[in-house]
Motif scaffolding. Structure first.
Motif, short mmCIF file in Angstrom:
data_model
loop_
_atom_site.label_atom_id
_atom_site.label_comp_id
_atom_site.label_asym_id
_atom_site.label_seq_id
_atom_site.Cartn_x
_atom_site.Cartn_y
_atom_site.Cartn_z
N SER A 1 4.60 4.27 16.73
CA SER A 1 4.95 4.58 15.33
C SER A 1 3.83 4.26 14.35
O SER A 1 4.00 4.50 13.14
N TYR A 2 2.71 3.72 14.83
CA TYR A 2 1.67 3.23 13.92
C TYR A 2 0.28 3.65 14.37
O TYR A 2 0.01 3.73 15.56
N ARG B 1 -0.74 7.90 14.96
CA ARG B 1 0.26 7.34 15.85
C ARG B 1 0.57 8.19 17.08
O ARG B 1 0.97 7.63 18.10
N THR C 1 -3.72 -2.85 13.54
CA THR C 1 -2.71 -1.86 13.21
C THR C 1 -2.10 -2.17 11.86
O THR C 1 -2.24 -3.28 11.34
N THR C 2 -1.44 -1.18 11.31
CA THR C 2 -0.92 -1.32 9.96
C THR C 2 0.41 -2.07 9.94
O THR C 2 1.15 -2.05 10.92
N PHE D 1 5.36 1.16 8.33
CA PHE D 1 5.46 2.56 8.76
C PHE D 1 5.01 3.46 7.61
O PHE D 1 5.30 3.22 6.44
N HIS D 2 4.27 4.50 7.98
CA HIS D 2 3.81 5.47 6.98
C HIS D 2 4.45 6.81 7.27
O HIS D 2 4.55 7.23 8.43
N TYR E 1 -4.73 -2.73 6.96
CA TYR E 1 -4.26 -3.26 8.24
C TYR E 1 -3.70 -4.66 8.08
O TYR E 1 -4.24 -5.46 7.32
#
Length: 128
Positions: A30-31, A52, A97-98, A101-102, A115
């Motif tokens: 998801s990322y 992702r 990783t961020t 969720f984008h 991040y």
């Protein structure tokens, strides 16, 4: 979220290395996943990022054409294939990783400030 990077080492100029980073603690697919590096006395710099689902990539100018980022969402792992290594590539490489969720599937941030989770880093040393 935990990120574990591996694969660094000491190589000669022109050699190749493949770094791996395995993630745990949440839905990996998801990322976006990014690679950054930091050389002694220098600021952390962006190397590459992959979105992702693995269809969109972005590279720093200094590595484009030599490095390739990829991911295997079934293994929760991101890779950085580094070819034609140069002494200037010597640094500690970290995956990241961020934190959130984008909505955009093709989100590929290159700013370290985007991040929130970082791996411990793996040393890459390229001798001339």
């Amino acid at each position: 979220v935990q990120l574990q990077a591996s694969g660094g080492g000491l190589v000669q100029a022109g050699d190749s290395l493949r770094l791996s980073c395995t993630a745990s603690g949440r839905s990996f697919s998801s990322y976006p996943m990014g690679w950054f590096r930091q050389a002694p006395g220098k600021e952390r710099e962006f190397v590459a990022v992959i979105n992702r689902n693995g269809v969109s990539e972005k590279y720093a100018d200094s590595v484009r054409g030599r490095f390739t980022i990829s991911r295997d969402n079934t293994k929760s792992t991101v890779y950085l294939q580094m070819d034609e290594l140069k002494p200037a590539d010597t640094a500690v490489y970290s995956c990241a990783t961020t934190p959130r969720f984008h909505s955009s599937t093709f989100y590929t941030p290159s700013d370290p400030g985007d991040y929130g989770y970082w791996g411990q880093g793996t040393q890459v040393t390229v001798s001339s």
